[in-house]
Every structure is written in C-alpha cells, then in structure tokens.
Design an enzyme around this catalytic site. Structure first.
Site, PDB file in Angstrom:
ATOM      1  N   ARG A  40      -0.071   2.576 -11.542  1.00 20.59           N
ATOM      2  CA  ARG A  40       0.570   1.843 -10.666  1.00 20.59           C
ATOM      3  C   ARG A  40       2.098   2.574 -10.803  1.00 20.59           C
ATOM      4  NH1 ARG A  40      -3.303   0.384  -9.098  1.00 20.59           N
ATOM      5  NH2 ARG A  40      -4.144  -1.662  -9.152  1.00 20.59           N
ATOM      6  N   HIS A  55       0.899  -1.213   0.014  1.00 20.03           N
ATOM      7  CA  HIS A  55       0.145  -0.012   0.113  1.00 20.03           C
ATOM      8  C   HIS A  55       0.769   1.148   0.093  1.00 20.03           C
ATOM      9  CE1 HIS A  55      -4.270  -1.450   0.410  1.00 20.03           C
ATOM     10  NE2 HIS A  55      -3.802  -2.475   1.212  1.00 20.03           N
ATOM     11  N   CYS A 106       0.168   1.818  -5.799  1.00 21.40           N
ATOM     12  CA  CYS A 106      -0.639   2.722  -6.615  1.00 21.40           C
ATOM     13  C   CYS A 106      -0.272   4.113  -6.541  1.00 21.40           C
ATOM     14  CB  CYS A 106      -1.965   2.758  -5.568  1.00 21.40           C
ATOM     15  SG  CYS A 106      -2.754   1.295  -5.678  1.00 21.40           S
TER      16      CYS A 106
END
Length: 351
Positions: free
Chosen positions: A328, A250, A319
């Site tokens: 991405r 993340h 991300c």
C-alpha cells in the site's frame, strides 16, 4: 546403252514399279499406299530409297499421302474398342470430368511395376501428418487462442474498465451536484455505496465522487473513492472537529483516480467538497510502501505521518507497485481551511 527397267514380282504376279496394297518389305500396312522412290531416268542402279514423310505426331499416313490425326476413325486408330477406351479415359470412369491429380491414386513412374492395393494404401498413409505433427499443431492453436484471449482481457482491464468507470463516476458527480442545488442532500449518516462528497486534487486534475464504504463492487470499481466508514476501520468525517478522514481508491483500472498520488509534494492542495462546505487540506507526508495490514495509518493520529497530536487529517490509500496489490502507498494531509459554499470556491480550485 540404256539399261532395261526390271519389273517386281510378288505373290500377285508381275507388276510394274508402282503402289501396292501392302508393302512386302515392312512398310505401310495393307490398305495404305506404300512409298516407293521415283524412277531414276539416268540409271537403274540400286539405291537407298528416301524415307517417307514424317507421320503426324507419330500417326499413320493416309491413302492420299497426308498424315492422319491420332484418334481418327478407321482401322489405323485401333477400331471401335480403342475409341471407347480413349473416350473413357478422357471423361473418367462414369463419364464425368477427369479426377484431379491430387485425388488420383499413386501411379507408378515409367519403368516401375504397378503398386498393389496394400502398397498404395501404405504410401497414402505415409503422406498423412504424424501424430506428433498433429499434436504440435493443436498445441500451437491453443497457444494462439490463449494469447488472443489474454490480449482481449488486458484490453478490457486497461481500457474498457476505465471508460465504464469514468462514465459512472461522472454520472454520480452530476447527480450529487443536482441534489445539492435542489436541496435534496441529506448530510449525516450515509448507506454503503452512497455518494456524499467530491474529492478534488488540482495538481493531478482529479475530480471524483466520494462514496461510503470501500467495497470494490459498490464503490471502487465504479470509479469512485471510498470512505473508511464501516466496522473496525471506521474513520472520521471531514466536518468532525478532530480525527482522520480515510479514503481508498484504485491506482490502476476502474477509473484509477489515485494512479499518480505518488507525485504529490508537500504543500499540494487536496479539497473535499460537500453539500455545504469546502474542506482544504495540504499534503504533509507520504509513505511509499507498507503492508496492507498496517491499519495504524488510519488512526486518529496516524503513525508515521509526522503528526504530534490530534487534529483534522486526511489519509489517501492505494495499491503499489502499479498493477499489483501486494503493498500500500499512503499519502497524508492536514486541514488548513474550512470554507462554506456560500463564500464560493477556495483559492485551490480557482487557480
């Protein structure tokens, strides 16, 4: 020559100049002493009498000449019926405290005629807020409630998920270290969600466990980094002699281990620690933006990385832009050192 003082005559006959039971000239009522001016010793000519003493708050004068307080007993106060009416007005209809001004019905102002029941009800309804006002208040309350809920959700996402994920990741790292120290580790194949290594990025102060799989629920939302090791996206392991070791993490929330990997520069160290060895990579290149469906970045020789042939590579994916998952961000590195744990930590972790 002194003039004679005339006497007054009335229905009671001749009487000297003194008090009478009633004033035939429109003065005090019978039963009270009338006011008469004192006799003039010098002349008996006609004169305008002095006005009587002022009444006490508009009240009558007692027989002794003193003002009488309103509501006092006696005929001047209006009798028993007047006293009952006054007491009823003070206590309310049923003897209780007087009604509050806000609860009292509309009373006509001085000079107005009394309102009928229909008129009073219409005036009372006119004071109530209209349907538009009630609706606007309801909409405002909905907006306020929604705003509070959104604020709570943002606080949960940006703060609490990080707190919880950091705690879980730290616990998993400690568990790995304990297992390695006691010899309980099992190098080789790992089940989804199982931790098997620790990732170090010294420049970013990142120390985070690596677990098998890229499931949000089992791996990423727990603050760990996930290894692409399942199905069509299966990538190599660090100990493999060739291949691409692909990792996902993340960038925001849930521990956000890859939040600042865009700050890595060519030559920065990326270290993977396993039960038996340290694998040191050097950052080689970065791809700022690409499609989430661009799986070629995980190929054994990743497209766009600048590598010309097979080797031992590492790929970090996350991300971008921040707080979205539209695109991405890719960072690649190339292995430069494989160091057994028995020889101690590599220089990248000692500095």
């Amino acid at each position: 020559m002194t003039a004679l003082r005339p006497e007054r005559e009335d229905a009671y006959g001749t009487a000297p100049y003194e008090s009478f039971g009633g004033d035939p000239y429109g003065g005090q009522p019978y039963g009270q002493e009338s006011y008469l001016p004192p006799p003039d010793e010098e002349t008996v000519a006609l004169r305008i009498p002095e006005p009587p003493p002022a009444a006490f708050n508009g009240g009558p004068i007692s027989a002794s000449g003193a003002p009488t307080a309103p509501g006092a007993t006696g005929s001047a106060s209006g009798g028993r019926a007047a006293r009952r009416k006054a007491a009823k007005g003070r206590r309310g209809r049923h003897g209780g405290a007087p009604a509050a001004a806000d609860d009292a019905p509309d009373m006509p102002s001085q000079g107005e005629r009394p309102l009928s029941r229909v008129e009073a009800r219409r005036r009372q309804r006119a004071r109530k807020p209209s349907a538009a006002v009630v609706a606007s208040r309801a909409v405002g309350e909905v907006f306020i409630t929604t705003g509070v809920l959104m604020l709570l959700f943002v606080t949960y996402q940006l703060w609490w998920t990080n707190v919880r994920a950091h705690a879980q990741a730290s616990q998993e790292a400690d568990s790995l270290q304990d297992d390695w120290a006691s010899g309980k580790g099992n190098p080789g194949t790992f089940s989804p969600g199982q931790g098997f290594a620790i990732l170090h990025i010294p420049k970013l102060d990142v120390v985070v466990p690596i677990a098998e799989g890229v499931s949000n629920k089992k791996v990423l939302d727990k603050g760990m980094v996930g290894h692409y090791g399942e199905d069509a996206l299966k990538t190599a392991m660090p100990e493999d002699k060739t291949g691409n070791f692909g990792l996902a993490g993340h960038r925001n929330t849930h521990g956000e281990p890859f939040r600042y990997i865009n700050r890595l520069e060519k030559g920065d160290s990326i270290v993977v620690e396993t039960q038996n060895e340290y694998f040191v990579y050097k950052m080689a290149s970065i791809l700022p933006v690409t499609s989430p469906s661009n799986t070629s970045v995980l190929d054994p020789v990743p497209a766009g990385a600048g590598f010309t042939g097979p080797g031992r590579y590492i790929t970090l994916t996350t991300c971008t832009p921040e707080f979205t998952s539209k695109y991405r961000l890719i960072v690649w590195g190339k292995m430069v050192e494989e160091r057994p744990r028995s020889k101690g930590k590599p220089d990248a972790l000692v500095q």
